[in-house]
Design a protein around this motif. Structure first.
Motif, PDB file in Angstrom:
ATOM      1  N   ALA A 198      46.273 -10.846  -5.932  1.00  0.00           N
ATOM      2  CA  ALA A 198      45.637 -10.208  -4.780  1.00  0.00           C
ATOM      3  C   ALA A 198      46.651  -9.415  -3.962  1.00  0.00           C
ATOM      4  CB  ALA A 198      44.966 -11.259  -3.905  1.00  0.00           C
ATOM      5  N   SER A 199      47.860  -9.932  -3.836  1.00  0.00           N
ATOM      6  CA  SER A 199      48.900  -9.224  -3.084  1.00  0.00           C
ATOM      7  C   SER A 199      49.278  -7.917  -3.768  1.00  0.00           C
ATOM      8  CB  SER A 199      50.140 -10.114  -2.936  1.00  0.00           C
ATOM      9  OG  SER A 199      49.822 -11.310  -2.264  1.00  0.00           O
ATOM     10  N   ILE A 200      49.356  -7.948  -5.098  1.00  0.00           N
ATOM     11  CA  ILE A 200      49.672  -6.723  -5.853  1.00  0.00           C
ATOM     12  C   ILE A 200      48.547  -5.704  -5.698  1.00  0.00           C
ATOM     13  CG2 ILE A 200      50.015  -5.797  -8.175  1.00  0.00           C
ATOM     14  CD1 ILE A 200      51.423  -8.431  -8.881  1.00  0.00           C
ATOM     15  N   VAL A 201      47.303  -6.183  -5.804  1.00  0.00           N
ATOM     16  CA  VAL A 201      46.157  -5.282  -5.654  1.00  0.00           C
ATOM     17  C   VAL A 201      46.157  -4.651  -4.269  1.00  0.00           C
ATOM     18  CG1 VAL A 201      43.642  -5.196  -5.512  1.00  0.00           C
ATOM     19  CG2 VAL A 201      44.732  -6.445  -7.370  1.00  0.00           C
ATOM     20  N   LEU A 202      46.428  -5.452  -3.249  1.00  0.00           N
ATOM     21  CA  LEU A 202      46.464  -4.930  -1.878  1.00  0.00           C
ATOM     22  C   LEU A 202      47.565  -3.890  -1.714  1.00  0.00           C
ATOM     23  CD1 LEU A 202      45.380  -5.092   1.010  1.00  0.00           C
ATOM     24  CD2 LEU A 202      46.991  -6.964   1.439  1.00  0.00           C
ATOM     25  N   SER A 203      48.735  -4.151  -2.290  1.00  0.00           N
ATOM     26  CA  SER A 203      49.842  -3.191  -2.206  1.00  0.00           C
ATOM     27  C   SER A 203      49.499  -1.889  -2.915  1.00  0.00           C
ATOM     28  CB  SER A 203      51.108  -3.808  -2.811  1.00  0.00           C
ATOM     29  OG  SER A 203      51.474  -4.983  -2.130  1.00  0.00           O
ATOM     30  N   LEU A 204      48.913  -1.989  -4.116  1.00  0.00           N
ATOM     31  CA  LEU A 204      48.512  -0.792  -4.855  1.00  0.00           C
ATOM     32  C   LEU A 204      47.445  -0.014  -4.105  1.00  0.00           C
ATOM     33  CD1 LEU A 204      48.382  -2.160  -8.524  1.00  0.00           C
ATOM     34  CD2 LEU A 204      50.093  -0.613  -7.526  1.00  0.00           C
ATOM     35  N   PHE A 205      46.534  -0.715  -3.493  1.00  0.00           N
ATOM     36  CA  PHE A 205      45.473  -0.067  -2.710  1.00  0.00           C
ATOM     37  C   PHE A 205      46.078   0.754  -1.566  1.00  0.00           C
ATOM     38  CE2 PHE A 205      42.459  -0.184   0.862  1.00  0.00           C
ATOM     39  CZ  PHE A 205      41.351   0.409   0.264  1.00  0.00           C
ATOM     40  N   ILE A 206      47.034   0.176  -0.843  1.00  0.00           N
ATOM     41  CA  ILE A 206      47.682   0.884   0.264  1.00  0.00           C
ATOM     42  C   ILE A 206      48.451   2.096  -0.251  1.00  0.00           C
ATOM     43  CG2 ILE A 206      49.422   0.692   2.076  1.00  0.00           C
ATOM     44  CD1 ILE A 206      48.683  -2.251   2.335  1.00  0.00           C
ATOM     45  N   ILE A 207      49.189   1.937  -1.347  1.00  0.00           N
ATOM     46  CA  ILE A 207      49.978   3.034  -1.902  1.00  0.00           C
ATOM     47  C   ILE A 207      49.088   4.186  -2.343  1.00  0.00           C
ATOM     48  CG2 ILE A 207      51.471   3.692  -3.829  1.00  0.00           C
ATOM     49  CD1 ILE A 207      52.665   0.868  -3.686  1.00  0.00           C
ATOM     50  N   ILE A 208      47.992   3.885  -3.023  1.00  0.00           N
ATOM     51  CA  ILE A 208      47.081   4.935  -3.505  1.00  0.00           C
ATOM     52  C   ILE A 208      46.455   5.691  -2.338  1.00  0.00           C
ATOM     53  CG2 ILE A 208      44.903   5.342  -4.716  1.00  0.00           C
ATOM     54  CD1 ILE A 208      45.656   3.018  -6.578  1.00  0.00           C
ATOM     55  N   VAL A 209      45.983   4.958  -1.331  1.00  0.00           N
ATOM     56  CA  VAL A 209      45.363   5.605  -0.165  1.00  0.00           C
ATOM     57  C   VAL A 209      46.363   6.488   0.562  1.00  0.00           C
ATOM     58  CG1 VAL A 209      44.296   5.198   2.073  1.00  0.00           C
ATOM     59  CG2 VAL A 209      43.617   3.814   0.119  1.00  0.00           C
ATOM     60  N   LEU A 210      47.583   5.998   0.751  1.00  0.00           N
ATOM     61  CA  LEU A 210      48.612   6.787   1.432  1.00  0.00           C
ATOM     62  C   LEU A 210      48.993   8.022   0.623  1.00  0.00           C
ATOM     63  CD1 LEU A 210      51.041   4.107   2.909  1.00  0.00           C
ATOM     64  CD2 LEU A 210      49.517   5.643   4.161  1.00  0.00           C
ATOM     65  N   PHE A 211      49.082   7.888  -0.691  1.00  0.00           N
ATOM     66  CA  PHE A 211      49.437   9.025  -1.536  1.00  0.00           C
ATOM     67  C   PHE A 211      48.366  10.115  -1.455  1.00  0.00           C
ATOM     68  CE2 PHE A 211      49.191  11.224  -5.646  1.00  0.00           C
ATOM     69  CZ  PHE A 211      50.455  11.784  -5.693  1.00  0.00           C
ATOM     70  N   ILE A 212      47.097   9.718  -1.495  1.00  0.00           N
ATOM     71  CA  ILE A 212      46.008  10.701  -1.402  1.00  0.00           C
ATOM     72  C   ILE A 212      46.057  11.427  -0.069  1.00  0.00           C
ATOM     73  CG2 ILE A 212      43.497  10.951  -1.282  1.00  0.00           C
ATOM     74  CD1 ILE A 212      43.289   8.638  -3.276  1.00  0.00           C
ATOM     75  N   PHE A 213      46.234  10.668   1.006  1.00  0.00           N
ATOM     76  CA  PHE A 213      46.247  11.307   2.325  1.00  0.00           C
ATOM     77  C   PHE A 213      47.499  12.146   2.525  1.00  0.00           C
ATOM     78  CE2 PHE A 213      46.457  11.612   6.942  1.00  0.00           C
ATOM     79  CZ  PHE A 213      45.133  11.898   7.246  1.00  0.00           C
ATOM     80  N   PHE A 214      48.627  11.724   1.944  1.00  0.00           N
ATOM     81  CA  PHE A 214      49.852  12.513   2.046  1.00  0.00           C
ATOM     82  C   PHE A 214      49.677  13.862   1.350  1.00  0.00           C
ATOM     83  CE2 PHE A 214      54.020  13.758   0.321  1.00  0.00           C
ATOM     84  CZ  PHE A 214      54.734  13.853   1.496  1.00  0.00           C
ATOM     85  N   CYS A 215      49.065  13.865   0.179  1.00  0.00           N
ATOM     86  CA  CYS A 215      48.792  15.123  -0.529  1.00  0.00           C
ATOM     87  C   CYS A 215      47.856  16.013   0.285  1.00  0.00           C
ATOM     88  CB  CYS A 215      48.192  14.844  -1.900  1.00  0.00           C
ATOM     89  SG  CYS A 215      49.326  14.006  -3.042  1.00  0.00           S
ATOM     90  N   PHE A 216      46.862  15.393   0.901  1.00  0.00           N
ATOM     91  CA  PHE A 216      45.922  16.142   1.740  1.00  0.00           C
ATOM     92  C   PHE A 216      46.636  16.757   2.938  1.00  0.00           C
ATOM     93  CE2 PHE A 216      42.916  16.374   5.259  1.00  0.00           C
ATOM     94  CZ  PHE A 216      41.878  17.102   4.708  1.00  0.00           C
ATOM     95  N   GLU A 217      47.526  15.965   3.535  1.00  0.00           N
ATOM     96  CA  GLU A 217      48.258  16.436   4.723  1.00  0.00           C
ATOM     97  C   GLU A 217      49.185  17.590   4.376  1.00  0.00           C
ATOM     98  OE1 GLU A 217      51.763  16.667   7.315  1.00  0.00           O
ATOM     99  OE2 GLU A 217      51.737  15.732   5.343  1.00  0.00           O
ATOM    100  N   ARG A 218      49.857  17.519   3.225  1.00  0.00           N
ATOM    101  CA  ARG A 218      50.772  18.589   2.800  1.00  0.00           C
ATOM    102  C   ARG A 218      50.003  19.864   2.493  1.00  0.00           C
ATOM    103  NH1 ARG A 218      55.793  17.189   0.706  1.00  0.00           N
ATOM    104  NH2 ARG A 218      55.977  19.422   0.317  1.00  0.00           N
ATOM    105  N   LYS A 219      48.793  19.743   2.009  1.00  0.00           N
ATOM    106  CA  LYS A 219      48.001  20.904   1.614  1.00  0.00           C
ATOM    107  C   LYS A 219      47.414  21.636   2.807  1.00  0.00           C
ATOM    108  CE  LYS A 219      44.039  22.244  -1.266  1.00  0.00           C
ATOM    109  NZ  LYS A 219      42.974  21.764  -2.197  1.00  0.00           N
ATOM    110  N   HIS A 220      47.066  20.883   3.878  1.00  0.00           N
ATOM    111  CA  HIS A 220      46.328  21.469   4.988  1.00  0.00           C
ATOM    112  C   HIS A 220      47.160  21.667   6.245  1.00  0.00           C
ATOM    113  CE1 HIS A 220      43.047  20.057   2.396  1.00  0.00           C
ATOM    114  NE2 HIS A 220      42.314  20.986   2.952  1.00  0.00           N
ATOM    115  N   SER A 221      48.445  21.402   6.191  1.00  0.00           N
ATOM    116  CA  SER A 221      49.295  21.581   7.381  1.00  0.00           C
ATOM    117  C   SER A 221      50.056  22.899   7.272  1.00  0.00           C
ATOM    118  CB  SER A 221      50.283  20.420   7.514  1.00  0.00           C
ATOM    119  OG  SER A 221      51.174  20.396   6.422  1.00  0.00           O
TER     120      SER A 221
END
Length: 223
Positions: A198-221
């Motif tokens: 569960a801890s690994i799944v939670l960590s992967l979930f946070i990393i994936i969400v942050l990566f998606i939003f980081f890509c979005f932020e780089r594209k639209h800023s």
């Protein structure tokens, strides 16, 4: 899977809702500098109030015989079981937005204040309307602030476990059983394989969400 599903639903619904509401309030306060200081201070009160006190208040508000159901009954509606139905998720999302809205407003207000006024003046001379100023200038220019707000709210979204635990106990109903509940229960049951997974799944979930939003932020800023 149930815990991961509920955590994903909460994250996808609560964080964007909180950011949109906070951004709109920040835009409003930025237009009224004389009263903005008072409202910014007032909006921070939920963040500093102890959780135990807030839980007592929410129990009085959302209980089957609480304030909301009392009002619904007066209006002729049936009682809503906030603690044992699909409305539990709505209640938790509301509590999360209410608690952290003021903090996000402060951050968005600071970001908006740093946008150069010359950009707005130039846009107005070119005939830009109010909504175009927001969508074409304000939002792109505060992209770093938006990313920081998202990062903080993602962290705070996993701290909502405190409120869920205080309101529902060890095993809440299936609508608000989050990954944090799963991790907590397996910790006390000494089920370390499931706890590690569960801890690994939670960590992967946070990393994936942050990566998606980081890509979005780089594209639209703006660079």
């Amino acid at each position: 899977m149930l815990a991961l599903k509920n955590t994903s639903i909460f994250t996808v619904v609560a964080i964007p809702l909180l950011m949109v509401i906070s951004f709109l309030i920040a835009l409003f306060l930025n237009s009224f500098n004389k009263i903005s200081s008072f409202f910014r201070s007032a909006l921070l009160i939920p963040v500093v109030v102890p959780i135990a006190s807030l839980v007592c208040v929410w129990q009085l508000v959302f209980d089957d015989y609480g304030a909301i159901n009392g009002l619904l009954n007066l209006l002729g509606f049936s009682t809503v079981e906030f603690f044992n139905s699909e409305w539990s998720m709505v209640m938790i999302v509301f509590i999360y937005v209410w608690k952290y809205c003021g903090f996000c407003v402060i951050l968005f207000t600071a970001g908006i204040a740093n946008v150069s006024q010359s950009l707005y003046e130039s846009a107005r001379l070119d005939g830009a309307k109010a909504h175009q100023l927001v969508t074409k200038i304000t939002i792109p220019m505060i992209a770093p602030t938006t990313f920081f707000v998202f990062l903080m709210e993602l962290i705070y979204s996993f701290k909502i476990f405190r409120e869920v635990f205080a309101l529902f106990g060890d095993y809440p109903n299936t609508n608000v059983y989050f990954l944090q509940n799963f991790i907590n229960n397996n910790y006390y049951n000494l089920n370390y394989p499931r706890l590690s997974a569960a801890s690994i799944v939670l960590s992967l979930f946070i990393i994936i969400v942050l990566f998606i939003f980081f890509c979005f932020e780089r594209k639209h800023s703006y660079s």
